[in-house]
Design a protein around this motif. Structure first.
Motif, PDB file in Angstrom:
ATOM      1  N   MET A  36       0.803  -1.224   0.000  1.00 48.27           N
ATOM      2  CA  MET A  36       0.000   0.000   0.000  1.00 48.27           C
ATOM      3  C   MET A  36       0.837   1.275   0.000  1.00 48.27           C
ATOM      4  N   TYR A  37       1.855   1.351   0.855  1.00 46.73           N
ATOM      5  CA  TYR A  37       2.534   2.635   1.040  1.00 46.73           C
ATOM      6  C   TYR A  37       3.248   3.169  -0.195  1.00 46.73           C
ATOM      7  N   PRO A  38       3.714   2.334  -1.153  1.00 44.06           N
ATOM      8  CA  PRO A  38       4.290   2.950  -2.353  1.00 44.06           C
ATOM      9  C   PRO A  38       3.268   3.769  -3.155  1.00 44.06           C
ATOM     10  N   GLN A  39       1.974   3.499  -2.922  1.00 48.89           N
ATOM     11  CA  GLN A  39       0.906   4.211  -3.635  1.00 48.89           C
ATOM     12  C   GLN A  39       0.570   5.564  -3.005  1.00 48.89           C
ATOM     13  N   GLY A  40       1.055   5.803  -1.805  1.00 53.47           N
ATOM     14  CA  GLY A  40       0.757   7.042  -1.093  1.00 53.47           C
ATOM     15  C   GLY A  40       0.698   6.779   0.393  1.00 53.47           C
ATOM     16  N   PRO A  41       0.590   7.836   1.199  1.00 51.41           N
ATOM     17  CA  PRO A  41       0.598   7.652   2.647  1.00 51.41           C
ATOM     18  C   PRO A  41      -0.547   6.754   3.112  1.00 51.41           C
ATOM     19  N   VAL A  42      -0.293   6.035   4.204  1.00 51.45           N
ATOM     20  CA  VAL A  42      -1.289   5.130   4.781  1.00 51.45           C
ATOM     21  C   VAL A  42      -1.527   5.555   6.228  1.00 51.45           C
ATOM     22  N   LEU A  43      -2.786   5.778   6.552  1.00 48.95           N
ATOM     23  CA  LEU A  43      -3.182   6.077   7.922  1.00 48.95           C
ATOM     24  C   LEU A  43      -3.514   4.761   8.609  1.00 48.95           C
ATOM     25  N   ILE A  44      -2.817   4.470   9.691  1.00 47.61           N
ATOM     26  CA  ILE A  44      -3.075   3.272  10.480  1.00 47.61           C
ATOM     27  C   ILE A  44      -3.705   3.729  11.790  1.00 47.61           C
ATOM     28  N   TYR A  45      -4.884   3.188  12.046  1.00 44.06           N
ATOM     29  CA  TYR A  45      -5.713   3.648  13.156  1.00 44.06           C
ATOM     30  C   TYR A  45      -5.967   2.503  14.134  1.00 44.06           C
ATOM     31  N   PHE A  46      -5.310   2.564  15.295  1.00 40.24           N
ATOM     32  CA  PHE A  46      -5.542   1.596  16.360  1.00 40.24           C
ATOM     33  C   PHE A  46      -6.695   2.122  17.210  1.00 40.24           C
ATOM     34  N   GLN A  69      -5.622   6.040   1.928  1.00 43.36           N
ATOM     35  CA  GLN A  69      -5.526   4.647   2.338  1.00 43.36           C
ATOM     36  C   GLN A  69      -5.560   4.574   3.865  1.00 43.36           C
ATOM     37  N   VAL A  70      -6.421   3.714   4.377  1.00 39.78           N
ATOM     38  CA  VAL A  70      -6.598   3.574   5.817  1.00 39.78           C
ATOM     39  C   VAL A  70      -6.597   2.090   6.166  1.00 39.78           C
ATOM     40  N   ILE A  71      -5.934   1.777   7.271  1.00 38.46           N
ATOM     41  CA  ILE A  71      -6.018   0.445   7.870  1.00 38.46           C
ATOM     42  C   ILE A  71      -6.399   0.651   9.326  1.00 38.46           C
ATOM     43  N   GLY A  72      -7.524   0.103   9.718  1.00 40.11           N
ATOM     44  CA  GLY A  72      -7.926   0.119  11.113  1.00 40.11           C
ATOM     45  C   GLY A  72      -7.474  -1.160  11.796  1.00 40.11           C
ATOM     46  N   ILE A  73      -7.122  -1.061  13.062  1.00 41.34           N
ATOM     47  CA  ILE A  73      -6.782  -2.218  13.885  1.00 41.34           C
ATOM     48  C   ILE A  73      -7.704  -2.154  15.100  1.00 41.34           C
ATOM     49  N   ALA A  74      -8.663  -3.074  15.161  1.00 44.18           N
ATOM     50  CA  ALA A  74      -9.597  -3.127  16.293  1.00 44.18           C
ATOM     51  C   ALA A  74      -8.919  -3.857  17.446  1.00 44.18           C
ATOM     52  N   MET A  75      -8.546  -3.089  18.458  1.00 45.17           N
ATOM     53  CA  MET A  75      -7.766  -3.608  19.587  1.00 45.17           C
ATOM     54  C   MET A  75      -8.659  -4.279  20.629  1.00 45.17           C
ATOM     55  N   GLN A  76      -8.439  -5.549  20.864  1.00 43.47           N
ATOM     56  CA  GLN A  76      -9.089  -6.280  21.949  1.00 43.47           C
ATOM     57  C   GLN A  76     -10.555  -5.891  22.132  1.00 43.47           C
ATOM     58  N   SER A  77     -11.289  -5.989  21.023  1.00 46.93           N
ATOM     59  CA  SER A  77     -12.691  -5.566  21.010  1.00 46.93           C
ATOM     60  C   SER A  77     -13.660  -6.714  20.804  1.00 46.93           C
ATOM     61  N   GLY A  78     -13.182  -7.940  20.847  1.00 52.38           N
ATOM     62  CA  GLY A  78     -14.073  -9.081  20.690  1.00 52.38           C
ATOM     63  C   GLY A  78     -13.854  -9.797  19.370  1.00 52.38           C
ATOM     64  N   SER A  79     -14.783 -10.648  19.049  1.00 47.25           N
ATOM     65  CA  SER A  79     -14.694 -11.455  17.837  1.00 47.25           C
ATOM     66  C   SER A  79     -14.878 -10.600  16.589  1.00 47.25           C
ATOM     67  N   LYS A  80     -14.541 -11.194  15.463  1.00 46.04           N
ATOM     68  CA  LYS A  80     -14.723 -10.531  14.166  1.00 46.04           C
ATOM     69  C   LYS A  80     -16.181 -10.079  13.998  1.00 46.04           C
ATOM     70  N   GLU A  81     -17.103 -10.927  14.381  1.00 44.01           N
ATOM     71  CA  GLU A  81     -18.533 -10.613  14.234  1.00 44.01           C
ATOM     72  C   GLU A  81     -18.946  -9.446  15.131  1.00 44.01           C
ATOM     73  N   ASP A  99      -7.877  -7.495  16.093  1.00 43.27           N
ATOM     74  CA  ASP A  99      -6.735  -7.878  16.935  1.00 43.27           C
ATOM     75  C   ASP A  99      -7.241  -8.250  18.325  1.00 43.27           C
ATOM     76  N   PRO A 100      -7.985  -9.362  18.425  1.00 42.11           N
ATOM     77  CA  PRO A 100      -8.632  -9.690  19.699  1.00 42.11           C
ATOM     78  C   PRO A 100      -7.677  -9.973  20.854  1.00 42.11           C
ATOM     79  N   GLN A 101      -6.500 -10.500  20.567  1.00 41.37           N
ATOM     80  CA  GLN A 101      -5.532 -10.775  21.638  1.00 41.37           C
ATOM     81  C   GLN A 101      -4.475  -9.675  21.783  1.00 41.37           C
ATOM     82  N   GLY A 102      -4.515  -8.656  20.944  1.00 43.77           N
ATOM     83  CA  GLY A 102      -3.554  -7.558  21.049  1.00 43.77           C
ATOM     84  C   GLY A 102      -2.185  -7.877  20.480  1.00 43.77           C
ATOM     85  N   ILE A 103      -2.092  -8.869  19.611  1.00 46.83           N
ATOM     86  CA  ILE A 103      -0.797  -9.266  19.045  1.00 46.83           C
ATOM     87  C   ILE A 103      -0.241  -8.177  18.124  1.00 46.83           C
TER      88      ILE A 103
END
Length: 146
Positions: A36-46, A69-81, A99-103
């Motif tokens: 992704m990043y070669p295409q332009g800046p990427v915002l990563i949102y934890f 471009q955005v990538i969200g990381i759902a921190m220890q918020s439960g299952s995918k569903e 990211d249910p276990q915070g890895i």
């Protein structure tokens, strides 16, 4: 004081190259930061479903995901569903990894929610922000990042 607190929250975040980040998003799309990043800046949102500040920041991130471009990381918020349902119920949409276990969170050295990073086209972390922030502030940082 704010600077000292911000520095404390960011102390374990890499200062140079962004760590590897890849996986299947909640909507089933494979995400690979290195592609992704070669295409332009990427915002990563934890962020987290239980984070009160994220309720303010998430709609702004969703709006920015229409232009950037955005990538969200759902921190220890439960299952995918659970996380997908939360996003639907709060009308927020951006590609997110669960990211249910915070890895992933630990690999990136993130300690608080929300934490926002901008990765430039060289793969380096250009900006780090913790806590509440504005859409305009993020937009300006994204525009200044090469």
């Amino acid at each position: 004081m704010v600077t000292a607190v911000g520095y404390f929250h960011q102390r374990d975040i890499p200062k140079d190259l962004a760590p590897q980040l890849e996986g299947q998003s909640l909507d089933g799309i494979f995400i690979d930061l290195k592609q992704m990043y070669p295409q332009g800046p990427v915002l990563i949102y934890f962020w987290a479903t239980w984070c009160p500040y994220c309720r303010i920041v998430s709609p702004a991130v969703a709006e920015l995901s229409q232009e950037y471009q955005v990538i969200g990381i759902a921190m220890q918020s439960g299952s995918k569903e659970v996380v997908a349902e939360y996003m639907r119920n709060h009308d927020i949409a951006f590609p997110s990894l669960n990211d249910p276990q915070g890895i992933l969170t630990a690999q990136w050295g993130v300690k608080v929610t929300p934490t926002l990073l901008i990765v430039g086209t060289d793969g380096k972390i250009a900006w780090v922000t913790t806590g509440a922030t504005s859409k305009l502030g993020l937009q300006l940082r994204l525009k200044m990042t090469k």
